[in-house]
Structure formats: structure tokens, C-alpha cells
Design a protein around this motif. Sequence first.
Motif, PDB file in Angstrom:
ATOM      1  N   ASN A 126       0.857  -1.197   0.000  1.00  0.00           N
ATOM      2  CA  ASN A 126       0.000   0.000   0.000  1.00  0.00           C
ATOM      3  C   ASN A 126       0.887   1.239   0.000  1.00  0.00           C
ATOM      4  O   ASN A 126       2.069   1.167   0.318  1.00  0.00           O
ATOM      5  N   GLU A 180       0.952   4.966   3.795  1.00  0.00           N
ATOM      6  CA  GLU A 180       1.829   5.502   4.843  1.00  0.00           C
ATOM      7  C   GLU A 180       3.080   6.126   4.222  1.00  0.00           C
ATOM      8  O   GLU A 180       3.596   5.611   3.228  1.00  0.00           O
ATOM      9  N   TRP A 235       6.044   5.898   5.041  1.00  0.00           N
ATOM     10  CA  TRP A 235       7.172   4.965   4.976  1.00  0.00           C
ATOM     11  C   TRP A 235       7.198   4.200   3.650  1.00  0.00           C
ATOM     12  O   TRP A 235       8.246   3.966   3.063  1.00  0.00           O
ATOM     13  N   ARG A 236       6.016   3.814   3.170  1.00  0.00           N
ATOM     14  CA  ARG A 236       5.952   3.036   1.916  1.00  0.00           C
ATOM     15  C   ARG A 236       6.186   3.926   0.697  1.00  0.00           C
ATOM     16  O   ARG A 236       6.750   3.495  -0.302  1.00  0.00           O
ATOM     17  N   ASP A 241      11.053  -6.223   3.673  1.00  0.00           N
ATOM     18  CA  ASP A 241      10.429  -5.728   4.914  1.00  0.00           C
ATOM     19  C   ASP A 241       9.513  -6.721   5.615  1.00  0.00           C
ATOM     20  O   ASP A 241       9.795  -7.155   6.696  1.00  0.00           O
ATOM     21  N   ARG A 242       8.386  -7.083   5.036  1.00  0.00           N
ATOM     22  CA  ARG A 242       7.516  -8.093   5.647  1.00  0.00           C
ATOM     23  C   ARG A 242       7.778  -9.422   4.949  1.00  0.00           C
ATOM     24  O   ARG A 242       7.997  -9.446   3.746  1.00  0.00           O
ATOM     25  N   PRO A 291       6.452  -8.069  10.845  1.00  0.00           N
ATOM     26  CA  PRO A 291       7.017  -7.032  11.720  1.00  0.00           C
ATOM     27  C   PRO A 291       6.181  -6.796  12.977  1.00  0.00           C
ATOM     28  O   PRO A 291       6.736  -6.535  14.051  1.00  0.00           O
ATOM     29  N   ARG A 326       7.906  -7.186  16.524  1.00  0.00           N
ATOM     30  CA  ARG A 326       8.034  -5.989  17.366  1.00  0.00           C
ATOM     31  C   ARG A 326       7.317  -6.210  18.694  1.00  0.00           C
ATOM     32  O   ARG A 326       7.638  -5.590  19.700  1.00  0.00           O
ATOM     33  N   TRP A 381      -1.223  -0.939  11.832  1.00  0.00           N
ATOM     34  CA  TRP A 381      -0.262   0.020  11.267  1.00  0.00           C
ATOM     35  C   TRP A 381      -0.872   1.389  10.958  1.00  0.00           C
ATOM     36  O   TRP A 381      -0.194   2.259  10.424  1.00  0.00           O
ATOM     37  N   ASN A 391       4.636   1.521  14.995  1.00  0.00           N
ATOM     38  CA  ASN A 391       5.173   2.439  13.980  1.00  0.00           C
ATOM     39  C   ASN A 391       4.846   3.885  14.387  1.00  0.00           C
ATOM     40  O   ASN A 391       4.059   4.128  15.318  1.00  0.00           O
ATOM     41  N   PRO A 396       3.264   6.344  12.671  1.00  0.00           N
ATOM     42  CA  PRO A 396       1.871   6.790  12.514  1.00  0.00           C
ATOM     43  C   PRO A 396       1.020   6.372  13.720  1.00  0.00           C
ATOM     44  O   PRO A 396       0.155   7.119  14.184  1.00  0.00           O
ATOM     45  N   ASP A 452      10.131   3.562  12.873  1.00  0.00           N
ATOM     46  CA  ASP A 452      10.282   3.965  11.460  1.00  0.00           C
ATOM     47  C   ASP A 452      11.355   5.053  11.370  1.00  0.00           C
ATOM     48  O   ASP A 452      12.283   4.924  10.611  1.00  0.00           O
ATOM     49  N   TYR A 460      13.552   2.182  10.976  1.00  0.00           N
ATOM     50  CA  TYR A 460      13.260   0.979  10.199  1.00  0.00           C
ATOM     51  C   TYR A 460      13.552   1.318   8.743  1.00  0.00           C
ATOM     52  O   TYR A 460      12.706   1.877   8.043  1.00  0.00           O
TER      53      TYR A 460
HETATM   54  C1  FRU Z   1       3.999   0.953   6.573  1.00  0.00           C
HETATM   55  C2  FRU Z   1       4.458   0.230   7.761  1.00  0.00           C
HETATM   56  C3  FRU Z   1       5.586   0.927   8.462  1.00  0.00           C
HETATM   57  C4  FRU Z   1       6.146  -0.214   9.208  1.00  0.00           C
HETATM   58  C5  FRU Z   1       6.125  -1.284   8.147  1.00  0.00           C
HETATM   59  C6  FRU Z   1       6.126  -2.652   8.666  1.00  0.00           C
HETATM   60  O1  FRU Z   1       2.955   0.247   5.939  1.00  0.00           O
HETATM   61  O2  FRU Z   1       3.371   0.081   8.608  1.00  0.00           O
HETATM   62  O3  FRU Z   1       5.167   1.987   9.249  1.00  0.00           O
HETATM   63  O4  FRU Z   1       7.354   0.004   9.772  1.00  0.00           O
HETATM   64  O5  FRU Z   1       4.966  -1.049   7.428  1.00  0.00           O
HETATM   65  O6  FRU Z   1       5.996  -3.572   7.645  1.00  0.00           O
END
Ligand code: FRU
Length: 325
Positions: A52, A55, A57-58, A132-133, A180, A184, A207, A233, A235, A259, A280
Motif C-alpha cells: 500500500n 503511509e 514509509w511506503r 520488509d515483511r 514485523p 516488534r 499500522w 510504527n 503513525p 520507522d 526501520y
Molecule cells: C507501513 C508500515 C511501516 C512499518 C512497516 C512494517 O505500511 O506500517 O510503518 O514500519 O509497514 O511492515
Amino acid sequence: MKAFTLRLLPFLLILGTGVPVAAGTPTPNPRQPSQPASREAPRWTIGMSQCNLGEPWRVQMNADIKKASEAHPEINVIFKDAQNDNLRQVAHVEEFARAGVDLIIISPKEAAPLTKPVSAAFKKGIPVIVLDRRVLGGDYTCFIGADNRRIGKAAGAWIAKFLGGKGKVVELKGLMTSTPGQDRNSGFREGIKGSGLEIVFEADMKWLEPNARKEMESALARFPVIDLVYAHNDPGAHGAYLAARAAGREKKIAFVGIDALPHEGQMYVKQGVLAASFEYPTGGKEAIDAALSILGGKQVPKEITLSSRVFTRENIGKGGEWLSN
Ligand code: FRU
């Protein structure tokens, strides 16, 4: 057959780079360039499946991938956004595999639903980098990400010290069907073991900042004393802060997130909204580095672990502090 080709046509048109994309025909690995490198004609097409873009971060992860790939005219990256929908992301991976891209990068929403399409693409001969995931099992070429268990554990130890060994804590968890979130949580519990911290309220905010805000409203209504919020995270930590501020209680509660993007978590720490944020890294650049190695026929490690820093009010001006192993 005709319908199949028609369905693929828009996708192949997007690819439109002279890349040999034959549906159903996996290119052997290592990939052999079909033509010499030039700015006009990338040799390789990479499909990037993002779970997605809701956020920051993505958005940053995609920007990191784009920036790193732009330095390499021999690759062309096609981005797809699943908008937080597992089924849509499954379809994207299948579409990439059918179109015969040279390599797939995926940052999956949830582990279980994305395991099968990733495994199928990998078995078809398409290298897959999981970012990441995680997915389940080992049917992929390489996993890249920071160690979430270590981050959770470091957050737990930091929080226990920050609160002087005791206090009432709210834990706002990331999606617990994503790895994650699980790591976490378990790392954090390990980090606070033996301390006098009490988790008075925990919830899965998946998240998302609006969910975190809502969950925090419930926590505030139920508990007259809350010393700290640990959110998986930034957010989430910010959503909790907004709820506390609306209740006039934000000054009595400390907020910790994960993050640490410069324009998000690090900025919140500078503003005094968060007591700490754990970095992160997105792994976007590292994914392109690994992709180039794989496409060039080189071996990459199955697991690439990225380092992480903690940013606090004390060290924010000094570039944070690296977590120890
Ligand atoms: C964004 C997020 C980040 C988090 C990561 C974990 O979608 O929620 O804030 O660190 O994914 O996969």
C-alpha cells in the motif's frame, strides 16, 4: 488464448521498452541481456509489488527504489500498489509472473496470503526479493529487512530504562498477521522482561494512524494513569498522541514509535511529540543492489539484515545511536 493475450496487453504496453516479455516463458537465470545497455532500451524489467502507499514509509520505500534504479539505465521498474488488499496484491504478483518480468520485488501485506503467488513465481524461475515483511517458507531468492525482533527488544529495554523500571504502558501493535507486528511485539516483551512495567492495554491498530487514535481513546477512557505508549510504527504513536492531546493528557504520557523517517518520526522527536523513534530502513536501495547482482548472475545471500538506529531528544542532533547486535 485470445482473452488471455488481451488481458495481458495493457500490461505489456506499459512495459513497452523493447524488453522481451513473453507470457508464460520464464527467462533463464542468470538473465542474459538481449541487447546492449543504452539509456533508451533497458535490458531488464523488474516488477515491484507494494502492499500500500497509504503511509509515508511506503512512499519512501518506492522513492528509494526509484532513485536507486534511475542510476541504472539497464533496468526498468514497474510499480504496482495493492492498496492494502491481499487479493489485489496476489493478482499483481501473478500478473508480473505471467508477463515474464525478469525479477520481482515484493513488500507483502500479510505473510500467509502472499506465500503462494511468490512461491509460484519463484518456482517458475523468476527471482523474487522479499522486502520488509516476510512470506512463509523459503520459496524466494532473498529477504531484505531490519531485524524487527531486535528493534522491539531494544525499544523494550530503552522504555524500561526511560521509565525507571516501572510504569503503565499501552502497546499499539502493527498488523499481527504481518511479521514485523509479531516480531516488534515478541521482541518488546523480551526487552521489558524482569522490569516492573505493566502493559495495561494492548490493541492491534493494523499500522494505521486513525485506528491507533481510536484505540488510544478507549485506553484513555479506561485508565486514569498511562505513563507511556509503545506503538509499532510512528503513525501509530502519532495517532495515540493526538488522542491524548484531545483529552488534555499528552504532557503526562510519553510516546515511542518505530520507522524514524526524517520527515516523520525524527521530526516528531525534534518537536517533542515522541520521546524516541527506532529506525526501520526501507531497504529500497539495497533491493536494487541485490536485483542487479541477481540479474548479473551473481549469488546474493538468502537473508540481508539492515541496521537500525534509535533517535531520542538527546541524540537527535547527532545522527541517533546505532542499535547493538
Ligand atoms: C507501513 C508500515 C511501516 C512499518 C512497516 C512494517 O505500511 O506500517 O510503518 O514500519 O509497514 O511492515
